[in-house]
Design a protein around this motif. Structure first.
Motif, PDB file in Angstrom:
ATOM      1  N   GLU A  54     -27.469 -91.793 -67.768  1.00  0.00           N
ATOM      2  CA  GLU A  54     -28.498 -90.752 -67.731  1.00  0.00           C
ATOM      3  C   GLU A  54     -28.755 -90.308 -66.287  1.00  0.00           C
ATOM      4  N   LYS A  55     -28.822 -91.270 -65.369  1.00  0.00           N
ATOM      5  CA  LYS A  55     -29.041 -90.951 -63.953  1.00  0.00           C
ATOM      6  C   LYS A  55     -27.918 -90.088 -63.387  1.00  0.00           C
ATOM      7  N   HIS A  56     -26.699 -90.328 -63.864  1.00  0.00           N
ATOM      8  CA  HIS A  56     -25.539 -89.634 -63.306  1.00  0.00           C
ATOM      9  C   HIS A  56     -25.019 -88.514 -64.216  1.00  0.00           C
ATOM     10  N   HIS A  57     -25.796 -88.188 -65.238  1.00  0.00           N
ATOM     11  CA  HIS A  57     -25.471 -87.084 -66.157  1.00  0.00           C
ATOM     12  C   HIS A  57     -24.068 -87.217 -66.753  1.00  0.00           C
ATOM     13  N   THR A  58     -23.801 -88.355 -67.324  1.00  0.00           N
ATOM     14  CA  THR A  58     -22.515 -88.589 -67.981  1.00  0.00           C
ATOM     15  C   THR A  58     -22.745 -89.411 -69.243  1.00  0.00           C
ATOM     16  N   GLN A  59     -21.674 -89.794 -69.908  1.00  0.00           N
ATOM     17  CA  GLN A  59     -21.769 -90.573 -71.134  1.00  0.00           C
ATOM     18  C   GLN A  59     -21.582 -92.052 -70.819  1.00  0.00           C
ATOM     19  N   TYR A  60     -22.384 -92.892 -71.447  1.00  0.00           N
ATOM     20  CA  TYR A  60     -22.289 -94.321 -71.150  1.00  0.00           C
ATOM     21  C   TYR A  60     -20.971 -94.908 -71.639  1.00  0.00           C
ATOM     22  N   GLN A  61     -20.435 -94.381 -72.754  1.00  0.00           N
ATOM     23  CA  GLN A  61     -19.156 -94.883 -73.248  1.00  0.00           C
ATOM     24  C   GLN A  61     -18.040 -94.604 -72.231  1.00  0.00           C
ATOM     25  N   LYS A  62     -18.108 -93.441 -71.593  1.00  0.00           N
ATOM     26  CA  LYS A  62     -17.109 -93.078 -70.596  1.00  0.00           C
ATOM     27  C   LYS A  62     -17.193 -94.017 -69.397  1.00  0.00           C
ATOM     28  N   MET A  63     -18.408 -94.402 -69.012  1.00  0.00           N
ATOM     29  CA  MET A  63     -18.583 -95.334 -67.894  1.00  0.00           C
ATOM     30  C   MET A  63     -17.978 -96.694 -68.240  1.00  0.00           C
ATOM     31  N   ILE A  64     -18.218 -97.159 -69.451  1.00  0.00           N
ATOM     32  CA  ILE A  64     -17.670 -98.452 -69.878  1.00  0.00           C
ATOM     33  C   ILE A  64     -16.145 -98.378 -69.910  1.00  0.00           C
ATOM     34  N   ARG A  65     -15.607 -97.274 -70.425  1.00  0.00           N
ATOM     35  CA  ARG A  65     -14.153 -97.112 -70.483  1.00  0.00           C
ATOM     36  C   ARG A  65     -13.551 -97.121 -69.074  1.00  0.00           C
ATOM     37  N   ARG A  66     -14.186 -96.420 -68.139  1.00  0.00           N
ATOM     38  CA  ARG A  66     -13.678 -96.392 -66.763  1.00  0.00           C
ATOM     39  C   ARG A  66     -13.761 -97.767 -66.109  1.00  0.00           C
ATOM     40  N   LEU A  67     -14.804 -98.519 -66.424  1.00  0.00           N
ATOM     41  CA  LEU A  67     -14.930 -99.877 -65.889  1.00  0.00           C
ATOM     42  C   LEU A  67     -13.782-100.747 -66.402  1.00  0.00           C
ATOM     43  N   LEU A  68     -13.505-100.655 -67.691  1.00  0.00           N
ATOM     44  CA  LEU A  68     -12.399-101.429 -68.264  1.00  0.00           C
ATOM     45  C   LEU A  68     -11.053-100.986 -67.684  1.00  0.00           C
ATOM     46  N   ASP A  69     -10.879 -99.684 -67.486  1.00  0.00           N
ATOM     47  CA  ASP A  69      -9.642 -99.182 -66.890  1.00  0.00           C
ATOM     48  C   ASP A  69      -9.476 -99.703 -65.460  1.00  0.00           C
ATOM     49  N   ALA A  70     -10.567 -99.740 -64.685  1.00  0.00           N
ATOM     50  CA  ALA A  70     -10.504-100.247 -63.303  1.00  0.00           C
ATOM     51  C   ALA A  70     -10.159-101.730 -63.300  1.00  0.00           C
TER      52      ALA A  70
END
Length: 93
Positions: A54-70
């Motif tokens: 919400e703070k970064h105006h994005t989707q939380y699922q996308k953040m989790i996916r990017r974390l797993l990809d990293a």
């Protein structure tokens, strides 16, 4: 205090045509191969990602996916000589 800009009708000077260097919109669309999974996460983790998203105006699922990809990328790197020796020794034991 900022200075005011004064606009005039004077000639701008010699102009230079710049070639179009921007990619076409089709080149900006990245389709990733994804797989849908069902996973149970802790409420605390999900709330954290929802708040950050919400703070970064994005989707939380996308953040989790990017974390797993990293994480995946970090652990897929080729082994260094030292780490491969260590693994070889551990396998021999």
């Amino acid at each position: 205090m900022s200075a005011k800009i004064k606009y005039t009708d004077e000639p701008v000077g010699p102009l230079k045509v710049v070639s179009d260097f921007l990619p076409a919109p089709e080149e900006l669309v990245f389709k990733e191969d994804t797989v849908k999974v069902t996973i149970a996460l802790s409420k605390e983790s999900v709330e954290f990602f929802k708040h950050e998203a919400e703070k970064h105006h994005t989707q939380y699922q996308k953040m989790i996916r990017r974390l797993l990809d990293a994480y995946t990328l970090a652990h897929k790197r080729p082994l260094t000589k030292r780490s491969s020796r260590r693994r070889k020794r551990a396998a021999e034991r």
